[in-house]
Design an enzyme around this catalytic site. Structure first.
Site, short mmCIF file in Angstrom:
data_model
loop_
_atom_site.label_atom_id
_atom_site.label_comp_id
_atom_site.label_asym_id
_atom_site.label_seq_id
_atom_site.Cartn_x
_atom_site.Cartn_y
_atom_site.Cartn_z
N TYR A 78 95.83 -4.97 -19.17
CA TYR A 78 95.41 -5.91 -20.21
C TYR A 78 96.51 -6.09 -21.25
O TYR A 78 96.85 -7.22 -21.62
CB TYR A 78 94.13 -5.39 -20.86
N ASP A 112 88.78 -21.46 -10.91
CA ASP A 112 89.56 -20.24 -11.10
C ASP A 112 90.88 -20.64 -11.77
O ASP A 112 91.70 -21.36 -11.18
CB ASP A 112 89.82 -19.60 -9.73
#
Length: 251
Positions: free
Chosen positions: A159, A57
């Site tokens: 985003y 991750d």
């Protein structure tokens, strides 16, 4: 920088832009480590490129620190770092169900922005500790922004914020590392033909591709990868963000 024999770390390397970048750098002779959450795709790309694949991750300090240490043990100190890991869920700030859950915003920022900074800090620390190469350079860090960082559309607030942040980090980082020969740049793609777009209905694809002034098509992952390789090879490129969008401006 001649990438041959140098260690490269690529996040998001299990698919799309990251996988194609790994292929191009490996073909040019770099020793590639690909990082991604999906262990199967990471191992597949690593096998294809003759490199190292690690599932991790990128937003986790502990996991990425361990991955970078493994990459160093296998290939030597990182000289090329490319951030391609990213997610792009669409959600309005206030939708039919009310306000966007804060954790949805936080997740995008953690993967896209914090994940990019995470590799930047670890790669830069390795580069700065090494002797310079023949041209005086110690390394290069390339992160993936997006034209949405300037022209985000409805539903792209998380985003767009994450990608604007990636571009915003670039100049102060480049200024900090310049005296030691580490370059920092970003690439801001437009519509690239990755599975995310190519799995859409054909009429939707045609409509989107028609919005690109020239050429009238999606960009290709290899065009992104070739730009990464050129940035590595051209030491004069630094503290810059390159739009890879066919002159598209998002409405």
């Amino acid at each position: 920088m001649d990438v041959k024999g140098l260690a490269a770390i690529i996040t998001g390397g299990g698919s799309g832009l990251g996988a194609e970048t790994a292929r191009y750098l490996a073909k040019a002779g770099a020793k590639v480590t690909v990082l991604d959450l999906n262990p199967e795709t990471v191992e597949a790309v690593a096998a294809e490129t003759g490199g190292l694949g690690i599932s991790c991750d990128v937003g986790s300090a502990e996991e990425l620190e361990a991955a970078v240490a493994k990459a160093r043990e296998a290939h030597g100190p990182c000289r090329i770092a490319v951030n391609c890991a990213g997610i792009a869920p669409a959600k309005r700030i206030v939708g039919r169900g009310g306000a966007m859950p804060l954790e949805d915003f936080e997740k995008v920022i953690k993967v896209n922005l914090i994940g990019s900074f995470n590799l930047m800090r670890l790669a830069a620390a390795e580069m700065l500790a090494e002797e310079p190469l023949d041209d005086g350079e110690r390394g290069v860090i390339i992160s993936t922004s997006s034209i949405a960082g300037e022209e985000g559309q409805l539903g792209q607030v998380a985003y767009a914020a994450s990608k604007a942040g990636i571009t915003g980090m670039m100049l102060p980082a480049a200024r900090e590392f310049a005296k030691n020969g580490v370059r920092v740049l970003t690439i801001a793609p437009g519509l690239i033909g990755t599975p995310l777009l190519l799995n859409m209905p054909q009429d939707v694809q045609d409509n989107l591709a028609g919005q690109v002034p020239f050429p009238h098509r999606f960009g290709r992952p290899d065009e992104f990868a070739r730009l990464v390789l050129h940035i590595c090879e051209n030491v004069m490129l630094n503290a810059a963000s390159f739009r890879l969008d066919g002159a598209m401006r998002m409405q």
